[in-house]
Structures are given as C-alpha cells and as structure tokens.
Design a protein around this motif. Structure first.
Motif, mmCIF file in Angstrom:
data_model
loop_
_atom_site.group_PDB
_atom_site.id
_atom_site.type_symbol
_atom_site.label_atom_id
_atom_site.label_comp_id
_atom_site.label_asym_id
_atom_site.label_seq_id
_atom_site.Cartn_x
_atom_site.Cartn_y
_atom_site.Cartn_z
ATOM 1 N N GLY A 38 0.789 -1.237 0.000
ATOM 2 C CA GLY A 38 0.000 0.000 0.000
ATOM 3 C C GLY A 38 0.816 1.281 0.000
ATOM 4 N N PRO A 39 0.125 2.433 -0.035
ATOM 5 C CA PRO A 39 0.799 3.743 -0.084
ATOM 6 C C PRO A 39 1.674 4.027 1.127
ATOM 7 C CG PRO A 39 -1.544 3.952 -0.614
ATOM 8 C CD PRO A 39 -1.341 2.560 -0.123
ATOM 9 N N SER A 160 0.662 4.126 -4.714
ATOM 10 C CA SER A 160 0.967 2.913 -3.942
ATOM 11 C C SER A 160 2.454 2.577 -3.929
ATOM 12 C CB SER A 160 0.182 1.720 -4.514
ATOM 13 O OG SER A 160 0.631 1.398 -5.822
ATOM 14 N N LEU A 463 -2.933 -3.035 4.662
ATOM 15 C CA LEU A 463 -2.787 -1.640 4.234
ATOM 16 C C LEU A 463 -2.545 -0.695 5.402
ATOM 17 C CD1 LEU A 463 -5.662 -1.565 1.602
ATOM 18 C CD2 LEU A 463 -3.232 -1.181 1.105
ATOM 19 N N THR A 540 -9.768 5.323 -5.301
ATOM 20 C CA THR A 540 -8.640 4.401 -5.388
ATOM 21 C C THR A 540 -9.145 3.168 -6.113
ATOM 22 O OG1 THR A 540 -7.705 5.227 -3.323
ATOM 23 C CG2 THR A 540 -6.964 3.068 -4.072
#
Length: 572
Positions: A38-39, A160, A463, A540
């Motif tokens: 994830g980001p 991401s 995440l 997203t």
C-alpha cells in the motif's frame, strides 16, 4: 587419483507444511510482504551477501526477482507470483499476501486438505461469477470517453509506490503525462487487428519530477553532438528524410573466427580494405539520398565524417532496445549486413532536431505518423528514478489491460472486504444439494469459507501500518481505517470520513464493526449493497484483470502447496 565420494540418497520430507521451518519461513515471508503493501508500505533494501547494487523498493516486481528463497515450498509460491507479475505487472503483493494467508488459515482447520481444496475452488467460482456479473458492488465500468476513471487508475498505481518519493502535485503531473502518452499510442482508426503504439521512457536523473514531459517520436542520447552547430540533414525530393537503420557493427572490426577463414594477399592491409568497404556503403547511402543513418552499434569515425560532409547525419550506439520502436516508427527494416544494402530497407522521417534536457543531449526523431512517443522521466536520484520507471511501466500496462476489458475494482481494501461479506452471505444461504455435490458437511464448508474470508480481510488489514483500528460496514462491506490513538469503544462515525476506496462517506448509519481478520467470530450479515451515485473523481482503483488473476493464482497456489505430501531433495 582424486577421491570418489559415495552418492548420497535423496532426502524425503513428508508433510512439509507440518514442519516448523516451513511455517516460520512462510510467516516471515508473509510479514515482509505485508509490511510493503500500500501507499504507507515500508521500504525494503535488497542486496546480495557480497555487496554490489542496493535496491530500495516496496514493489513486488523488484522484490521477487531479488529475493532468494531456499525451501522448495516457498519457491513454488514465489515462482507463481513472479509468473503473475510477468503477465499483469500489477497486484503482485496482493497475490502473495493472499496466498500466504490462505495457506496459514486453511492448514489451521481440522479439515482434510482434499476437502479444503474442493470447497475453496467452489468459493473461488462464486467470487469470479460475482466479479463478472452486472450486480457486482465492487466493480466500476471504465468509460474511455471520460478521463476521470482512467486518471484514478493511474493515480492509484503511482500513490501505492512510496519509494518514488512523490508529493501530490508530482503524482497529478505524472498521472496526466502517463495517460496522455498512452492515449497517443491508441490508433485513431480502429481496424480488425489494431495494434497499440509504443511509449519509450527516457531517463533524466537529478531533475524535478514536474520537468517530465511527453514528446512525439524518439529521443536518442548523443553526448558528442554540438548544440551550437547548425543541423543540416539531406531531404529527398518529397521533403522527407530518408533513413537507414543498421543492426550490425560499422566500426570496421575484422572478421570474427566464427565467420570462417579469409585469405589475404601479400601487402594487403585489412584495416584499409575494411574501411574501403564501409566508405563504399557510405557512397551508396549518399547516392540513395539517405539523410539519416542510425546504427545499433558503433560507426567508424572516417565513415561518420564522410557522411556528415555529404549532409547525412550519423547516429551510433542507439542500443538494442530502440531497434523495434525505430523500425516501427519509420518503416525501416534493420540492415544486418553492410554487403546487403537494399533501398527497400529504408524508412522515412518528417524531421530531425536536437534537444537538450539537463546535461543530456538528444537527437529527436519526429515521424510522419506518431505511433511512438517518448516519455522524458525525471526524478531526484537514481534510486527514486528506478522505482518510478517500474511504477510508470506498471501504470501503462494497467491501461493496456483496461482497454481490453474496460472494468476496474475498488481499491483501498474495499474489494477484499466486500468479497468477504458477499461470501459470508452466500455460504449461509447455500442449498443442502451443494454440500452433497462437494462431498462435505455444512460445518466444513462454513469453516473453509470463514478461512477464505479471513484471508481476504487480512490483505485489507495489511494496508494499515500505524496500529489504528480497521472497520468494515455491514451495508456496503467496505473497508474503513481509523487513525491510531483511539480506543475501540469510540464513536466510529466521528473518526472516519471516507472508506478505503473513497466511494462512500459516513453520511448514513453504516453499522461499522471491527474487521474479522483481527477480532471476533464471523457475523451473519445480508448481501452487501452496490454503492449508489456518481463515481468520485479521486477513487482508489485496482486493475480488474490483474486482481482477478491474482485471486485465482493465490488460491490455486495455496491449494497446490496444501496438497504437497512429500518434498524430495537431491543431496548431491
């Protein structure tokens, strides 16, 4: 006389998943991959034991090609994920984390592996049927006449990848550039066998990301070219620039031993003879009104000088990677021998210019029909540029997959929690005949279904890297992230504003609960609803084709590993 060592018998390892070393290695691998997801994923530095290049990344494509695993069970898993990445570029971490979670959840059940495999295949078919149905509540249609959804797809890929070190204006700038470059490669007139054009990435390191730009045609780096010198290139009678493309060395090297033996008369100079051959090629190129010569390898300085004196521009060391786009853009056929020069091999260009970016100089080849584009990609340093290049290639591939199947899935963990909610609902309403067909009891089916759902939810949980609570709502089945520092008895509606994908707000009573991957026992709930309203501008989104494949690959690989009875290793 050397000693002869007796051949060792092979090592038989029965029920490999019951061994502590395998369980520990699998858990460690799962933890490493989850921490990258994830980001907000944490970066990893990968290098070999004797030093060398250090790769800083959180991307699956970079991790798996550099990660060395020794156990055969883990090799099966990593090989499956790498094969998925090679075909789809995206959702590699999703696939690997889901596979690891499924193995861990399924092997903890008191259900025979053969029964688990049959039930999990049925659950997968339920998921795939739902994802491909019009009633799917976590699917978004992609309209190529509107840019909003396409921008969301590209933006989601770039956001991401934290090692790219991009801020919001930079993400927005690159998102627009990548989409612009991709749309340029789509042919205007659709034919039966339409082929997309090509976007070539040109590295410029040490410059701002917002300096990145897209140009029609190709850029070939030429450090020796002089900017102040006027550019005079011969044009044909139709005002086009005729071009010859060589994939053979024109440096005047002698014959290699593999080409056989040659007989040389006394007093003959091989160097002079070879140079004369090259100059004869140059004369033919001039007579044929060629204005540009591009060589994959090296051109002899004397030949270069002769061509330039006759207003023929010579560019060498173009490299193998540019041969295909050069041929495609100009219509040139790569010439593999200087003795077999035919006018039918020549291509054409609209114009040739000199471009300068930072300290680099390029020859800019502008075609008649712009099917090839150059994305000049800038970033602050080499590490960030390498990561950005991989991210841009992934985004381009995602767009190519989307044009074939114009669908996307909700990101931010929402597809995973929505699917888990759907499977929990379906597993409670299956008729008795289904259990007979699967040769299992209702209890066994519910156990495997719960393990399947927990695996999906564990991907969504991955995440979150800040110890905050993770929720799901029982109306839409979406994923919600609570900031860290709040107790589990808080009023959730005061702490969350948007779900993970950004589609739903907390404007209605959604009846949140803590995500099942962490707490509690399964809750019986209704079928999750499809969100209503217009698609938001900043959703997203995930690639539909890549995520569907990742779901299938994860389950099939987990089933394969669960079904392993023996591992046989050669000890010699």
């Amino acid at each position: 006389m050397s000693r002869l060592e007796a051949k060792k018998p092979p090592l038989f390892i029965s029920e490999p998943l019951t061994k502590d070393t395998v369980s520990q290695s699998l858990s460690l691998l799962n933890g490493i991959l989850k921490s990258c997801y994830g980001p907000a994923g944490r970066l990893k530095q990968l290098h070999n034991g004797v030093g060398g290049y250090v790769c800083t990344t959180s991307q699956s494509s970079a991790i798996f090609c550099r990660l060395s695993v020794s156990h055969p069970v883990l090799r099966v898993l990593t090989a499956s994920v790498q094969n998925h990445i090679s075909r789809f570029s995206d959702c590699g971490l999703f696939t690997a984390i889901l596979c690891c979670s499924m193995i861990e959840n399924f092997k903890s059940l008191n259900v025979a592996p053969c029964t688990v495999i049959k039930i999990s295949k049925h659950l997968l078919s339920l998921c795939m049927d739902y994802l491909k149905s019009e009633a799917c509540g976590c699917r978004v249609s992609v309209d190529f006449s509107s840019l909003e959804t396409l921008l969301c797809l590209v933006r989601s890929v770039l956001r991401s990848k934290p090692a790219c070190m991009l801020n919001k204006p930079e993400v927005d700038h690159l998102t627009a550039l990548i989409l612009k470059a991709f749309l340029f490669t789509v042919p205007c007139h659709v034919e039966t066998n339409a082929v997309l054009g090509k976007c070539v990435m040109v590295p410029v390191k040490g410059r701002r990301v917002v300096d990145s730009t897209v140009l029609p045609g190709l850029l070939i780096e030429t450090p020796e070219i002089q900017l102040a010198k006027p550019l005079t290139v011969k044009r044909s009678c139709s005002n086009m620039i005729k071009m010859a493309l060589f994939c053979v060395s024109m440096s005047g090297d002698f014959f290699s031993p593999e080409e056989g033996t040659i007989t040389v008369h006394h007093g003959t100079s091989l160097e002079k003879s070879e140079l004369n051959r090259l100059l004869n090629v140059g004369k033919q190129l001039v007579n044929d009104e060629v204005g540009l010569v591009v060589c994959q390898k090296v051109i002899h300085p004397s030949l270069k000088q002769y061509l330039e004196e006759n207003h023929v521009m010579a560019v060498d060391r173009a490299g193998l990677s540019l041969m295909e786009p050069l041929g495609r853009m100009t219509g040139s056929k790569p010439i593999a021998s200087i003795d077999l020069l035919s006018p039918s091999c020549y291509g054409s260009l609209k114009d040739v210019r000199i471009k300068s970016f930072a300290s680099k100089r390029f020859v800019h080849l502008i075609p008649n029909d712009t099917v090839v584009f150059s994305l000049i990609l800038c970033n602050r340093n080499e590490t960030a540029w390498d990561e950005l290049k991989r991210a841009c290639e992934t985004a381009e591939h995602v767009l190519q997959l989307t044009i074939k199947e114009p669908l996307a899935l909700l990101g931010g963990g929402c597809t995973e929690t929505h699917l888990a909610s759907y499977i929990r609902h379906k597993s409670c309403s299956l008729p008795t005949s289904s259990f007979k067909d699967l040769d299992c009891s209702r209890t066994q089916y519910q156990l495997v279904a719960d393990g399947f759902c927990r695996s999906l939810e564990s991907v969504a949980c991955s995440l979150n890297h800040d110890d905050g609570e993770i929720l799901t709502d029982v109306v839409y089945g979406h994923c919600w992230f609570v900031p860290s520092g709040f107790s589990s008895v808080s009023n959730w509606s005061d702490l969350v504003s948007k779900c993970g994908c950004g589609f739903n707000g907390n404007t209605e009573n959604l009846n949140w609960r803590l995500l099942q991957a962490q707490f509690g026992s399964p809750i019986v709930q209704g079928c999750p609803k499809e969100p209503s309203g217009k698609v938001a501008d900043f959703l997203t989104l995930d690639c539909f084709a890549a995520k569907c494949s990742g779901l299938q690959v994860a389950l099939e690989t987990a089933n394969l590993i669960l079904d392993l009875s023996y591992v046989i290793e050669d000890q010699n």
